[in-house]
Design an enzyme around this catalytic site. Structure first.
Site, PDB file in Angstrom:
ATOM      1  N   GLU A 127       0.873  -1.181   0.000  1.00  0.00           N
ATOM      2  CA  GLU A 127       0.000   0.000   0.000  1.00  0.00           C
ATOM      3  C   GLU A 127       0.905   1.224   0.000  1.00  0.00           C
ATOM      4  OE1 GLU A 127      -4.061   1.673   2.125  1.00  0.00           O
ATOM      5  OE2 GLU A 127      -2.793   0.287   3.229  1.00  0.00           O
ATOM      6  N   ALA A 138      -3.432   7.604   7.094  1.00  0.00           N
ATOM      7  CA  ALA A 138      -2.529   7.297   8.206  1.00  0.00           C
ATOM      8  C   ALA A 138      -1.132   6.926   7.735  1.00  0.00           C
ATOM      9  CB  ALA A 138      -3.109   6.157   9.044  1.00  0.00           C
ATOM     10  N   HIS A 193      -5.830   5.953  -2.197  1.00  0.00           N
ATOM     11  CA  HIS A 193      -5.112   7.101  -1.627  1.00  0.00           C
ATOM     12  C   HIS A 193      -4.852   8.118  -2.733  1.00  0.00           C
ATOM     13  CE1 HIS A 193      -4.382   5.790   2.532  1.00  0.00           C
ATOM     14  NE2 HIS A 193      -4.416   4.576   2.019  1.00  0.00           N
ATOM     15  N   HIS A 217      -9.964   0.224  -0.472  1.00  0.00           N
ATOM     16  CA  HIS A 217     -10.976   0.773   0.454  1.00  0.00           C
ATOM     17  C   HIS A 217     -11.725   1.967  -0.132  1.00  0.00           C
ATOM     18  CE1 HIS A 217      -7.657   3.436   1.555  1.00  0.00           C
ATOM     19  NE2 HIS A 217      -7.106   2.573   2.380  1.00  0.00           N
ATOM     20  N   ASN A 220     -12.686   5.693   1.299  1.00  0.00           N
ATOM     21  CA  ASN A 220     -11.685   6.127   2.279  1.00  0.00           C
ATOM     22  C   ASN A 220     -10.408   6.559   1.566  1.00  0.00           C
ATOM     23  OD1 ASN A 220     -13.104   3.480   3.997  1.00  0.00           O
ATOM     24  ND2 ASN A 220     -13.157   5.544   4.829  1.00  0.00           N
ATOM     25  N   ASP A 278      -8.631  -4.035   6.586  1.00  0.00           N
ATOM     26  CA  ASP A 278      -7.619  -2.993   6.797  1.00  0.00           C
ATOM     27  C   ASP A 278      -7.137  -3.036   8.251  1.00  0.00           C
ATOM     28  OD1 ASP A 278      -5.904  -0.971   6.079  1.00  0.00           O
ATOM     29  OD2 ASP A 278      -7.377   0.632   6.242  1.00  0.00           O
ATOM     30  N   ILE A 320      -8.542   8.218  10.627  1.00  0.00           N
ATOM     31  CA  ILE A 320      -8.654   6.812  11.001  1.00  0.00           C
ATOM     32  C   ILE A 320      -7.392   6.101  10.533  1.00  0.00           C
ATOM     33  CG2 ILE A 320      -9.955   4.684  10.576  1.00  0.00           C
ATOM     34  CD1 ILE A 320     -12.456   6.358  10.356  1.00  0.00           C
ATOM     35  N   ALA A 321      -6.869   5.228  11.374  1.00  0.00           N
ATOM     36  CA  ALA A 321      -5.577   4.575  11.100  1.00  0.00           C
ATOM     37  C   ALA A 321      -5.755   3.061  11.050  1.00  0.00           C
ATOM     38  CB  ALA A 321      -4.552   4.963  12.166  1.00  0.00           C
ATOM     39  N   GLY A 322      -6.474   2.590  10.043  1.00  0.00           N
ATOM     40  CA  GLY A 322      -6.692   1.160   9.917  1.00  0.00           C
ATOM     41  C   GLY A 322      -7.871   0.699  10.755  1.00  0.00           C
TER      42      GLY A 322
END
Length: 402
Positions: A127, A138, A193, A217, A220, A278, A320-322
């Site tokens: 990723e 994140a 991303h 995702h 997100n 995730d 949010i971090a996973g």
């Protein structure tokens, strides 16, 4: 003569089969049929059960569990994370890394590679690091770099065929050349991303030339949908509806509204959706401080967010971090919160991600000839027993009524 018989309601391939017997010999399923048609010795037939029999779950986006993250854990920690997910029904999974310096990524590829070779992991998911800084989420923004085909080729050569997918932003430089390198090494591109607009995203999907491609995702780390600026989400949904792309959904009740999840199922169907976790190191752990690669993470009420650099930064303002859910939790949320019928949701956690990995002939279904990966749950989708390759997974107690 089958070595193991399971009896219950089979849910597979969009069908619900009440009072069905799954017969297993070695690491293979040899038959799936109604209990009423059982023609073996009556004494071997298990009693009727209200249990659900599902294919082993498949997670193509996971960063760790049980206090250990794939981006930074030791080999023992990686094994513990894999074991945790497996005990909760995920019999096939990728180990996802995050954006990091090239030397760090190379070290992680060398550490994770033997677990892929041993069959403990189905592969590695990169990723990054060719992402959009504006949508880094994140990820460490200092580790994100412009698209570099030479660097990518070095990393994939180091991996020796163990990298099976990579998230990259379509607006990164040399995107087409990156696709060519990924194709050369048999790795799947995944759009994510990204700050790209809808047209740029559509062109990026077209450049895959019909090869398998996914969206990391969906929703997100992407711009929100606006009626005059639809962004990458609508381009990905349209491509999925045409059968050109598979969208990942983190349907854990945190990353997406349950109504968003149900809408995507209605729009594109389970054959174009891969449910993912995730998950990071905090999956299966209490609230507290954790790491996601180089970033500090605070988990509160099971929600992981980047730790605030100072007390003035509110929790809601931090990315949010996973995730902290397992695949069975995501499946349960999809059914109970998003109101997606179980028979519709199960393929998105099994058959579709298996197809994305090129393993649709081997895993993801309960059918004769398939690998005997079976998740047995109660009616509330709570794991009771897990079989992988026909063997019971340690940590899930067997019960006599199965």
């Amino acid at each position: 003569m089958a070595e193991r018989l399971l009896r219950g309601t089979v849910v597979t391939d969009g069908r619900t089969l009440p009072d069905t017997v799954v017969a297993i010999t070695g690491d293979r399923i040899v038959s799936v049929g109604p209990a009423g048609a059982w023609d073996g010795p009556p004494g071997l037939l298990p009693p009727p059960s209200d249990r659900l029999l599902l294919p082993g779950l498949v997670d193509v986006h996971c960063h760790g569990a049980a206090g250990h993250g794939f981006p930074d854990a030791s080999a023992e920690g990686v094994a513990a994370a894999v074991a945790h997910h497996r005990e909760h029904g995920t019999t096939t999974m990728l180990a996802s890394l995050v954006s990091a310096p090239a030397a760090t990524l190379a070290d992680r590829l060398e550490l994770l590679g033997p677990l892929v070779g041993a069959g403990e992991l189905a592969g590695i998911h990169l990723e990054g690091p060719f992402l959009a800084v504006a949508r880094c989420g994140a990820h460490d923004p200092t580790a994100i770099v412009p698209g570099d085909p030479v660097l990518l080729e070095k990393l994939l050569a180091t991996a020796g065929g163990t990298v099976v997918s990579m998230t990259l932003a379509p607006e990164t430089p040399q995107y087409s050349q990156l696709l060519a390198v990924l194709a050369e090494y048999g790795a799947l591109p995944s759009i994510g991303h990204t700050d790209a607009d809808a047209r740029s995203t559509a062109v990026a999907i077209e450049r895959a030339g019909g090869a398998p491609i996914s969206a990391t995702h969906l929703f997100n780390a992407m711009p929100p949908v606006h009626h005059r600026a639809p962004g990458p989400v609508t381009a990905c949904l349209a491509a999925a509806a045409r059968g050109e792309l598979i969208v990942e959904l983190i349907a854990d009740g945190v990353h997406l509204s349950p109504d968003t999840v149900s809408a995507v199922f209605d729009l594109v169907g389970p054959d174009r959706i891969a449910l993912v976790t995730d998950a990071m190191a905090a999956a299966g752990m209490p609230d507290g401080r954790y790491r996601l690669g180089a970033m500090d993470v605070r988990v509160t009420d099971r929600v992981a967010r980047l730790a605030a650099p100072d007390a003035a930064t509110s929790g809601a303002a931090r990315p949010i971090a996973g995730g902290t859910a397992r695949m069975i939790d995501v499946l349960r949320s999809t059914v109970t919160q998003s109101r997606v019928p179980l028979a519709t949701a199960v393929p998105a956690a099994t058959r579709t991600p298996a197809r994305l990995l090129g393993l649709g002939h081997e895993i993801g279904s309960l059918a004769p000839g398939y690998r005997a990966d079976v998740l047995v749950t109660d009616a509330g989708l709570r794991p009771i027993q897990v079989l992988r390759r026909g063997a019971s997974v340690a940590g899930r107690p067997e019960r006599s009524s199965s």
